[in-house]
Design a protein around this motif. Structure first.
Motif, PDB file in Angstrom:
ATOM      1  N   LEU A 266      -3.171 -37.782 -47.566  1.00  0.00           N
ATOM      2  CA  LEU A 266      -1.718 -37.680 -47.418  1.00  0.00           C
ATOM      3  C   LEU A 266      -1.334 -36.445 -46.605  1.00  0.00           C
ATOM      4  N   GLY A 267      -1.986 -35.318 -46.853  1.00  0.00           N
ATOM      5  CA  GLY A 267      -1.692 -34.101 -46.093  1.00  0.00           C
ATOM      6  C   GLY A 267      -2.006 -34.261 -44.618  1.00  0.00           C
ATOM      7  N   ILE A 268      -3.157 -34.859 -44.306  1.00  0.00           N
ATOM      8  CA  ILE A 268      -3.529 -35.066 -42.904  1.00  0.00           C
ATOM      9  C   ILE A 268      -2.547 -36.026 -42.228  1.00  0.00           C
ATOM     10  N   THR A 269      -2.157 -37.080 -42.940  1.00  0.00           N
ATOM     11  CA  THR A 269      -1.219 -38.047 -42.365  1.00  0.00           C
ATOM     12  C   THR A 269       0.115 -37.377 -42.035  1.00  0.00           C
ATOM     13  N   GLU A 270       0.616 -36.557 -42.939  1.00  0.00           N
ATOM     14  CA  GLU A 270       1.883 -35.858 -42.689  1.00  0.00           C
ATOM     15  C   GLU A 270       1.778 -34.952 -41.463  1.00  0.00           C
ATOM     16  N   ALA A 271       0.682 -34.207 -41.372  1.00  0.00           N
ATOM     17  CA  ALA A 271       0.525 -33.296 -40.232  1.00  0.00           C
ATOM     18  C   ALA A 271       0.465 -34.066 -38.916  1.00  0.00           C
ATOM     19  N   MET A 272      -0.218 -35.204 -38.905  1.00  0.00           N
ATOM     20  CA  MET A 272      -0.317 -35.990 -37.680  1.00  0.00           C
ATOM     21  C   MET A 272       1.026 -36.603 -37.302  1.00  0.00           C
ATOM     22  N   VAL A 273       1.786 -37.034 -38.281  1.00  0.00           N
ATOM     23  CA  VAL A 273       3.110 -37.600 -38.000  1.00  0.00           C
ATOM     24  C   VAL A 273       4.010 -36.542 -37.372  1.00  0.00           C
ATOM     25  N   VAL A 274       4.004 -35.343 -37.929  1.00  0.00           N
ATOM     26  CA  VAL A 274       4.830 -34.258 -37.379  1.00  0.00           C
ATOM     27  C   VAL A 274       4.416 -33.934 -35.946  1.00  0.00           C
ATOM     28  N   SER A 275       3.124 -33.983 -35.663  1.00  0.00           N
ATOM     29  CA  SER A 275       2.627 -33.571 -34.354  1.00  0.00           C
ATOM     30  C   SER A 275       2.805 -34.640 -33.279  1.00  0.00           C
ATOM     31  N   TYR A 276       2.569 -35.901 -33.637  1.00  0.00           N
ATOM     32  CA  TYR A 276       2.460 -36.928 -32.602  1.00  0.00           C
ATOM     33  C   TYR A 276       3.653 -37.880 -32.523  1.00  0.00           C
ATOM     34  N   PHE A 277       4.503 -37.910 -33.536  1.00  0.00           N
ATOM     35  CA  PHE A 277       5.648 -38.805 -33.499  1.00  0.00           C
ATOM     36  C   PHE A 277       6.883 -38.048 -33.015  1.00  0.00           C
ATOM     37  N   PRO A 278       7.733 -38.674 -32.193  1.00  0.00           N
ATOM     38  CA  PRO A 278       8.989 -38.017 -31.814  1.00  0.00           C
ATOM     39  C   PRO A 278       9.858 -37.759 -33.057  1.00  0.00           C
ATOM     40  N   HIS A 279      10.333 -36.532 -33.175  1.00  0.00           N
ATOM     41  CA  HIS A 279      11.116 -36.124 -34.354  1.00  0.00           C
ATOM     42  C   HIS A 279      10.338 -36.405 -35.649  1.00  0.00           C
ATOM     43  N   GLY A 280       9.034 -36.175 -35.586  1.00  0.00           N
ATOM     44  CA  GLY A 280       8.170 -36.505 -36.717  1.00  0.00           C
ATOM     45  C   GLY A 280       8.512 -35.774 -37.996  1.00  0.00           C
ATOM     46  N   SER A 281       9.069 -34.560 -37.885  1.00  0.00           N
ATOM     47  CA  SER A 281       9.399 -33.802 -39.095  1.00  0.00           C
ATOM     48  C   SER A 281      10.459 -34.503 -39.938  1.00  0.00           C
ATOM     49  N   GLN A 282      11.264 -35.364 -39.310  1.00  0.00           N
ATOM     50  CA  GLN A 282      12.286 -36.092 -40.048  1.00  0.00           C
ATOM     51  C   GLN A 282      11.686 -37.227 -40.878  1.00  0.00           C
ATOM     52  N   TYR A 283      10.518 -37.714 -40.450  1.00  0.00           N
ATOM     53  CA  TYR A 283       9.905 -38.866 -41.122  1.00  0.00           C
ATOM     54  C   TYR A 283       8.701 -38.472 -41.972  1.00  0.00           C
ATOM     55  N   ARG A 284       8.384 -37.179 -42.004  1.00  0.00           N
ATOM     56  CA  ARG A 284       7.175 -36.730 -42.691  1.00  0.00           C
ATOM     57  C   ARG A 284       7.156 -37.132 -44.158  1.00  0.00           C
ATOM     58  N   ASP A 285       8.290 -36.984 -44.835  1.00  0.00           N
ATOM     59  CA  ASP A 285       8.323 -37.286 -46.260  1.00  0.00           C
ATOM     60  C   ASP A 285       8.282 -38.793 -46.524  1.00  0.00           C
ATOM     61  N   GLY A 286       8.946 -39.560 -45.679  1.00  0.00           N
ATOM     62  CA  GLY A 286       8.964 -40.997 -45.881  1.00  0.00           C
ATOM     63  C   GLY A 286       7.641 -41.666 -45.595  1.00  0.00           C
ATOM     64  N   VAL A 287       6.818 -41.049 -44.734  1.00  0.00           N
ATOM     65  CA  VAL A 287       5.559 -41.690 -44.358  1.00  0.00           C
ATOM     66  C   VAL A 287       4.617 -41.802 -45.553  1.00  0.00           C
ATOM     67  N   ALA A 288       4.763 -40.923 -46.544  1.00  0.00           N
ATOM     68  CA  ALA A 288       3.909 -41.004 -47.734  1.00  0.00           C
ATOM     69  C   ALA A 288       4.069 -42.357 -48.415  1.00  0.00           C
ATOM     70  N   PHE A 289       5.296 -42.837 -48.487  1.00  0.00           N
ATOM     71  CA  PHE A 289       5.537 -44.118 -49.138  1.00  0.00           C
ATOM     72  C   PHE A 289       5.001 -45.274 -48.291  1.00  0.00           C
ATOM     73  N   LEU A 290       5.098 -45.150 -46.956  1.00  0.00           N
ATOM     74  CA  LEU A 290       4.557 -46.192 -46.090  1.00  0.00           C
ATOM     75  C   LEU A 290       3.037 -46.284 -46.219  1.00  0.00           C
ATOM     76  N   VAL A 291       2.391 -45.127 -46.283  1.00  0.00           N
ATOM     77  CA  VAL A 291       0.932 -45.117 -46.461  1.00  0.00           C
ATOM     78  C   VAL A 291       0.562 -45.745 -47.792  1.00  0.00           C
ATOM     79  N   LEU A 292       1.323 -45.416 -48.843  1.00  0.00           N
ATOM     80  CA  LEU A 292       1.064 -45.982 -50.163  1.00  0.00           C
ATOM     81  C   LEU A 292       1.168 -47.503 -50.128  1.00  0.00           C
ATOM     82  N   ILE A 293       2.241 -48.021 -49.544  1.00  0.00           N
ATOM     83  CA  ILE A 293       2.439 -49.467 -49.484  1.00  0.00           C
ATOM     84  C   ILE A 293       1.320 -50.127 -48.695  1.00  0.00           C
ATOM     85  N   ALA A 294       0.968 -49.532 -47.535  1.00  0.00           N
ATOM     86  CA  ALA A 294      -0.056 -50.134 -46.681  1.00  0.00           C
ATOM     87  C   ALA A 294      -1.400 -50.228 -47.394  1.00  0.00           C
ATOM     88  N   ILE A 295      -1.781 -49.168 -48.115  1.00  0.00           N
ATOM     89  CA  ILE A 295      -3.084 -49.174 -48.781  1.00  0.00           C
ATOM     90  C   ILE A 295      -3.068 -50.077 -50.013  1.00  0.00           C
TER      91      ILE A 295
END
Length: 312
Positions: A266-295
């Motif tokens: 989860l920590g690595i996923t958040e860091a990658m989202v912030v770095s590689y996605f446009p405005h990634g810091s806005q979606y950093r918290d929500g991506v945890a739930f997307l990763v959970l659903i996907a897995i």
């Protein structure tokens, strides 16, 4: 080494640092669930109490004027003692009387304890509602926060400390669970309460020990977060606690190794989202739930969890 690779490795280091914090908190969730089949939603707020205790220990109890390693370990010890005691009393007074009640009752109680710690902590006679600046406890960080430079890759002193402390705590936990009598009793209770009791295991003592151990890990995470992002407040445990619960579910709730893996992922996923996605810091918290659903769609029991068959 190309610039893109250096950026990737830098974000990987940042993600591991964040993930190590999630892992420390997630292990507390998964240990309690493994023994009681209870989601202790107050655990994230125990992490908050650990951070706030570290602040008061450094600034008011020990009066640490200068950063020092003895001072850091004393602050960490104070935080562990306070949170371990808090975990013991939460189990004794909030969960133990409801152990034989329907599971939903304990779940509602866990939410109530969480809200009590969050909003009670904002009282003036407790921590107060205003954020507080966590003091510098590590020598040399204020003058030179970086430990190592490899090209454009920077490894910070605080990040290195987080890795080191997390590794020590995880190896210590593994030793306790695998090599001690209390660890053997803990594993026995996690399988069957009644059978462990018939074999002479003090179930109440084992469960209390589980809460204390998980709370000590949360206290450690609280102090480390105070060093990494020096602002603590009574509501700081809400979102990290929720993310750590997601990490525990990702890895397979009830599995300690899975909780650690889920936290790091989860920590690595958040860091990658912030770095590689446009405005990634806005979606950093929500991506945890997307990763959970996907897995969970692919593997409902989590990465390392095993599907349990209930006999009817």
């Amino acid at each position: 080494m190309t610039q893109q690779l250096q950026q990737f490795l830098q974000q990987l280091i940042n993600g591991l640092s964040i993930g190590a914090i999630y892992a420390l908190i997630a292990v507390g969730y998964t240990m309690v669930y493994g023994v009681l089949r209870l989601i202790n939603f107050a655990h994230g707020d125990v992490y908050m109490v650990g951070a706030m205790t570290g602040f008061y220990a450094a600034t008011r109890w020990l009066h640490l004027d200068q950063p020092s390693w003895p001072g850091f370990f004393l602050v960490l010890l104070c935080s562990m003692l306070v949170c371990g005691t808090l975990g013991y009393f939460i189990e004794m007074f909030a969960y133990r009387p409801l152990r034989n009640q329907p599971r939903i009752v304990s779940l509602i109680t866990a939410i109530a304890v969480s809200m009590l710690l969050e909003f009670g902590g904002q009282a003036k006679w407790m921590f107060g509602p205003d954020p507080k600046a966590f003091p510098d406890l590590i020598p040399g960080v204020e003058l030179s926060p970086d430990l190592l430079h490899i090209g454009q890759i920077v490894i910070g002193k605080v990040d290195t400390l987080i890795f080191a402390v997390t590794l020590v705590m995880m190896f210590g936990l593994r030793y306790v669970v695998r090599e001690t009598k209390m660890g053997l009793a803990l594993r026995a209770v996690s399988y069957r309460f009644d059978t462990a009791s018939l074999m002479g295991v003090n179930v109440n003592r084992v469960i209390s020990f589980t809460f204390v151990l998980g709370s000590v890990l949360a206290a450690t995470a609280g102090v480390l977060v105070g060093l990494r992002s020096p602002k603590v407040d009574p509501l700081m445990g809400l979102l990290p606690g929720l993310k750590a619960f997601i990490a525990a579910v990702l890895g397979g709730i009830g599995d300690i190794g899975g909780a650690v893996a889920g936290g790091l992922l989860l920590g690595i996923t958040e860091a990658m989202v912030v770095s590689y996605f446009p405005h990634g810091s806005q979606y950093r918290d929500g991506v945890a739930f997307l990763v959970l659903i996907a897995i969970l769609v692919v593997k409902p029991s989590g990465l390392f969890g095993r599907a349990a068959i209930d006999k009817v």
